[in-house]
Design a protein around this motif. Structure first.
Motif, PDB file in Angstrom:
ATOM      1  N   THR A   2       0.824  -1.203   0.000  1.00  0.00           N
ATOM      2  CA  THR A   2       0.000   0.000   0.000  1.00  0.00           C
ATOM      3  C   THR A   2       0.861   1.256   0.000  1.00  0.00           C
ATOM      4  O   THR A   2       1.842   1.358   0.736  1.00  0.00           O
ATOM      5  CB  THR A   2      -0.918   0.019   1.238  1.00  0.00           C
ATOM      6  OG1 THR A   2      -1.764  -1.129   1.201  1.00  0.00           O
ATOM      7  CG2 THR A   2      -1.780   1.279   1.248  1.00  0.00           C
ATOM      8  N   PHE A   3       0.478   2.208  -0.854  1.00  0.00           N
ATOM      9  CA  PHE A   3       1.169   3.492  -0.948  1.00  0.00           C
ATOM     10  C   PHE A   3       0.426   4.481  -0.072  1.00  0.00           C
ATOM     11  O   PHE A   3      -0.727   4.829  -0.333  1.00  0.00           O
ATOM     12  CB  PHE A   3       1.181   3.960  -2.413  1.00  0.00           C
ATOM     13  CG  PHE A   3       2.104   5.101  -2.688  1.00  0.00           C
ATOM     14  CD1 PHE A   3       3.446   4.887  -2.964  1.00  0.00           C
ATOM     15  CD2 PHE A   3       1.629   6.411  -2.703  1.00  0.00           C
ATOM     16  CE1 PHE A   3       4.302   5.942  -3.236  1.00  0.00           C
ATOM     17  CE2 PHE A   3       2.474   7.478  -2.965  1.00  0.00           C
ATOM     18  CZ  PHE A   3       3.812   7.245  -3.232  1.00  0.00           C
ATOM     19  N   ARG A   4       1.080   4.950   0.989  1.00  0.00           N
ATOM     20  CA  ARG A   4       0.436   5.784   2.002  1.00  0.00           C
ATOM     21  C   ARG A   4       0.667   7.262   1.694  1.00  0.00           C
ATOM     22  O   ARG A   4       1.801   7.722   1.597  1.00  0.00           O
ATOM     23  CB  ARG A   4       0.980   5.441   3.396  1.00  0.00           C
ATOM     24  CG  ARG A   4       0.608   4.036   3.858  1.00  0.00           C
ATOM     25  CD  ARG A   4       1.328   3.671   5.152  1.00  0.00           C
ATOM     26  NE  ARG A   4       1.082   4.636   6.213  1.00  0.00           N
ATOM     27  CZ  ARG A   4       0.027   4.613   7.024  1.00  0.00           C
ATOM     28  NH1 ARG A   4      -0.890   3.657   6.893  1.00  0.00           N
ATOM     29  NH2 ARG A   4      -0.109   5.522   7.972  1.00  0.00           N
ATOM     30  N   PHE A  65       4.620   7.989   5.911  1.00  0.00           N
ATOM     31  CA  PHE A  65       3.977   8.276   4.630  1.00  0.00           C
ATOM     32  C   PHE A  65       4.976   8.075   3.496  1.00  0.00           C
ATOM     33  O   PHE A  65       6.181   8.280   3.675  1.00  0.00           O
ATOM     34  CB  PHE A  65       3.456   9.717   4.601  1.00  0.00           C
ATOM     35  CG  PHE A  65       2.541  10.052   5.747  1.00  0.00           C
ATOM     36  CD1 PHE A  65       1.201   9.701   5.711  1.00  0.00           C
ATOM     37  CD2 PHE A  65       3.034  10.712   6.869  1.00  0.00           C
ATOM     38  CE1 PHE A  65       0.365  10.007   6.779  1.00  0.00           C
ATOM     39  CE2 PHE A  65       2.207  11.018   7.935  1.00  0.00           C
ATOM     40  CZ  PHE A  65       0.868  10.659   7.888  1.00  0.00           C
ATOM     41  N   ASP A  66       4.452   7.689   2.338  1.00  0.00           N
ATOM     42  CA  ASP A  66       5.294   7.505   1.157  1.00  0.00           C
ATOM     43  C   ASP A  66       5.387   8.764   0.307  1.00  0.00           C
ATOM     44  O   ASP A  66       6.342   8.918  -0.460  1.00  0.00           O
ATOM     45  CB  ASP A  66       4.745   6.353   0.303  1.00  0.00           C
ATOM     46  CG  ASP A  66       4.796   5.027   1.047  1.00  0.00           C
ATOM     47  OD1 ASP A  66       5.893   4.623   1.459  1.00  0.00           O
ATOM     48  OD2 ASP A  66       3.727   4.411   1.232  1.00  0.00           O
ATOM     49  N   ALA A  67       4.408   9.644   0.411  1.00  0.00           N
ATOM     50  CA  ALA A  67       4.397  10.874  -0.385  1.00  0.00           C
ATOM     51  C   ALA A  67       3.310  11.781   0.143  1.00  0.00           C
ATOM     52  O   ALA A  67       2.453  11.373   0.943  1.00  0.00           O
ATOM     53  CB  ALA A  67       4.164  10.574  -1.865  1.00  0.00           C
ATOM     54  N   ALA A  68       3.341  13.022  -0.318  1.00  0.00           N
ATOM     55  CA  ALA A  68       2.309  13.995   0.040  1.00  0.00           C
ATOM     56  C   ALA A  68       1.617  14.490  -1.226  1.00  0.00           C
ATOM     57  O   ALA A  68       2.240  14.621  -2.279  1.00  0.00           O
ATOM     58  CB  ALA A  68       2.916  15.183   0.783  1.00  0.00           C
ATOM     59  N   ILE A  69       0.308  14.736  -1.102  1.00  0.00           N
ATOM     60  CA  ILE A  69      -0.461  15.385  -2.156  1.00  0.00           C
ATOM     61  C   ILE A  69      -0.891  16.741  -1.612  1.00  0.00           C
ATOM     62  O   ILE A  69      -1.538  16.818  -0.564  1.00  0.00           O
ATOM     63  CB  ILE A  69      -1.679  14.547  -2.574  1.00  0.00           C
ATOM     64  CG1 ILE A  69      -1.223  13.225  -3.182  1.00  0.00           C
ATOM     65  CG2 ILE A  69      -2.538  15.316  -3.568  1.00  0.00           C
ATOM     66  CD1 ILE A  69      -2.369  12.322  -3.611  1.00  0.00           C
ATOM     67  N   LEU A  70      -0.510  17.787  -2.323  1.00  0.00           N
ATOM     68  CA  LEU A  70      -0.731  19.157  -1.856  1.00  0.00           C
ATOM     69  C   LEU A  70      -1.879  19.776  -2.648  1.00  0.00           C
ATOM     70  O   LEU A  70      -1.770  19.993  -3.852  1.00  0.00           O
ATOM     71  CB  LEU A  70       0.552  19.967  -2.040  1.00  0.00           C
ATOM     72  CG  LEU A  70       0.629  21.343  -1.393  1.00  0.00           C
ATOM     73  CD1 LEU A  70       0.516  21.247   0.122  1.00  0.00           C
ATOM     74  CD2 LEU A  70       1.944  22.023  -1.769  1.00  0.00           C
ATOM     75  N   ALA A  87      10.790  16.603   5.572  1.00  0.00           N
ATOM     76  CA  ALA A  87      10.314  15.334   6.129  1.00  0.00           C
ATOM     77  C   ALA A  87      10.605  14.153   5.217  1.00  0.00           C
ATOM     78  O   ALA A  87      10.244  13.019   5.535  1.00  0.00           O
ATOM     79  CB  ALA A  87       8.810  15.425   6.389  1.00  0.00           C
ATOM     80  N   GLY A  88      11.247  14.420   4.078  1.00  0.00           N
ATOM     81  CA  GLY A  88      11.643  13.345   3.174  1.00  0.00           C
ATOM     82  C   GLY A  88      10.541  12.844   2.264  1.00  0.00           C
ATOM     83  O   GLY A  88      10.637  11.717   1.754  1.00  0.00           O
ATOM     84  N   LEU A  89       9.516  13.669   2.022  1.00  0.00           N
ATOM     85  CA  LEU A  89       8.367  13.201   1.253  1.00  0.00           C
ATOM     86  C   LEU A  89       8.375  13.724  -0.183  1.00  0.00           C
ATOM     87  O   LEU A  89       8.476  14.931  -0.415  1.00  0.00           O
ATOM     88  CB  LEU A  89       7.064  13.657   1.926  1.00  0.00           C
ATOM     89  CG  LEU A  89       6.778  13.073   3.306  1.00  0.00           C
ATOM     90  CD1 LEU A  89       5.453  13.614   3.839  1.00  0.00           C
ATOM     91  CD2 LEU A  89       6.748  11.545   3.252  1.00  0.00           C
TER      92      LEU A  89
END
Length: 347
Positions: A2-4, A65-70, A87-89
């Protein structure tokens, strides 16, 4: 696996991204952040399983988390993206990347320094109609491409429920919120960069927008292709009126509806001939495709789709158009890049 995803922004488009995540394979919105409790309540009513936070730090502390959506207004992107990169995202950000070229370029350089993928939400590129237009035009299926007209007319009610309100008071709302998509699509389907832009912005007396809701541009693309663009959010009719026509040596290519309805005619044809394209729900299916390609870039190290540099060229077109309108002269994009210290960033 799962991609969080950590999502910032629970407004109208934010709730759409909540649905996009559910439509996508193995994607979980693991947290949602918005300073407005009212917006969070609306989001949570549709996504009760998603932990909700009113501040970013609490969300970042809540898990991995694996990534952020802004999905936030662009004037806050610089600060938000700096924290997310720290945060490394990796980030998939809605357009425009920023409300100034300086901030947009700084964000591109931040992504480079962090060595993290960054994509911009130019989802319309993934609609079948635009993918097909690109194939026809770059493949010169109707011969040498010559010129085009792009007409987008509507009377957008910026006060209606369920729509973002900030364009009502922002400067250059049509240019930076809507025309940016259209100029990006012109670049995309032609596979050519814009060399010159002559533009005029204005606001009709009845407009509900505080600033210019009309944009007219003449674009000079590589290879001598010329495109005349007109877009308005303050037309005199409450109905979308759209046509995008490209004239080529051996015929024309025409998109007759927003997001669909592509046709062509060769020079000797008496009528337009429909071009079959797959059905797609705009804002959803195209966003699913963009998100899938973004996730692949995060997992596999492949180039990020719609990356910051690519977007910076479309955003630069908007600001060059604003400059052209204010000064009453055509703007050379190569000179514009040099003057705004963008040449080094765009390499």
């Amino acid at each position: 696996m799962t991609f969080r995803v950590l999502q910032l922004g629970a407004g109208t488009r934010g709730r759409m991204w909540g649905k996009v995540a559910k439509m996508s394979d193995d994607v979980l919105t693991a947290a949602i952040v918005d300073p407005s409790q009212a917006s969070l309540d609306l989001y949570s009513a549709e996504n009760p399983e998603t932990p909700a936070f009113t501040d970013l730090e609490s969300a970042l502390s809540s898990g991995q988390f694996d990534a952020a959506i802004l999905v936030t207004p662009p004037d806050g992107h610089l600060q938000q993206m700096r924290r997310l990169f720290d945060a490394g995202l990796p980030i998939l950000a809605e357009k425009p990347l920023a409300t100034t070229l300086k901030d947009a370029a700084a964000i591109v350089e931040m992504a480079d320094a962090a060595r993290l993928p960054m994509s911009v939400g130019l989802n319309f590129r993934y609609l079948p109609v635009n993918q097909t237009m690109r194939q026809w035009l770059t493949g010169e299926k109707l011969g040498q491409v010559g010129f085009g007209q792009f007409n987008y007319r509507t009377n957008r009610n910026g006060k209606r429920p369920g729509i973002n309100r900030y364009p009502l008071v922002m400067e250059h709302p049509m240019m930076l919120e809507q025309t940016i998509h259209h100029l990006d699509l012109i670049r995309f389907v032609h596979g050519r960069e814009v060399e010159t832009i002559a533009c005029r912005e204005w606001n009709p007396p009845w407009s509900m927008y505080a600033h210019e809701a009309n944009v007219n541009c003449l674009l000079g693309l590589e290879g001598g292709v010329e495109v005349n663009y007109h877009g308005t959010w303050s037309g005199g009719w409450n109905v979308y009126n759209f046509e995008w026509r490209v004239d080529c040596a051996d015929g024309i290519l025409v998109q007759r509806k927003l997001h669909s309805d592509l046709a062509y005619a060769r020079s000797v044809d008496p009528e337009l001939i429909d071009i079959a394209t797959p059905d797609a729900a705009p804002y959803y299916d195209d966003s699913v495709s963009l998100l899938a390609e973004f996730i692949s870039s995060v997992r596999n190290g492949s180039p990020a789709p719609c990356d910051g540099r690519d977007h910076l060229r479309s955003l630069s077109l908007c600001f060059a158009g604003i400059e052209s309108s204010q000064k009453g002269v055509a703007v050379s994009m190569s000179e514009f890049y040099e003057k705004n210290d963008l040449s080094r960033v765009l390499v």
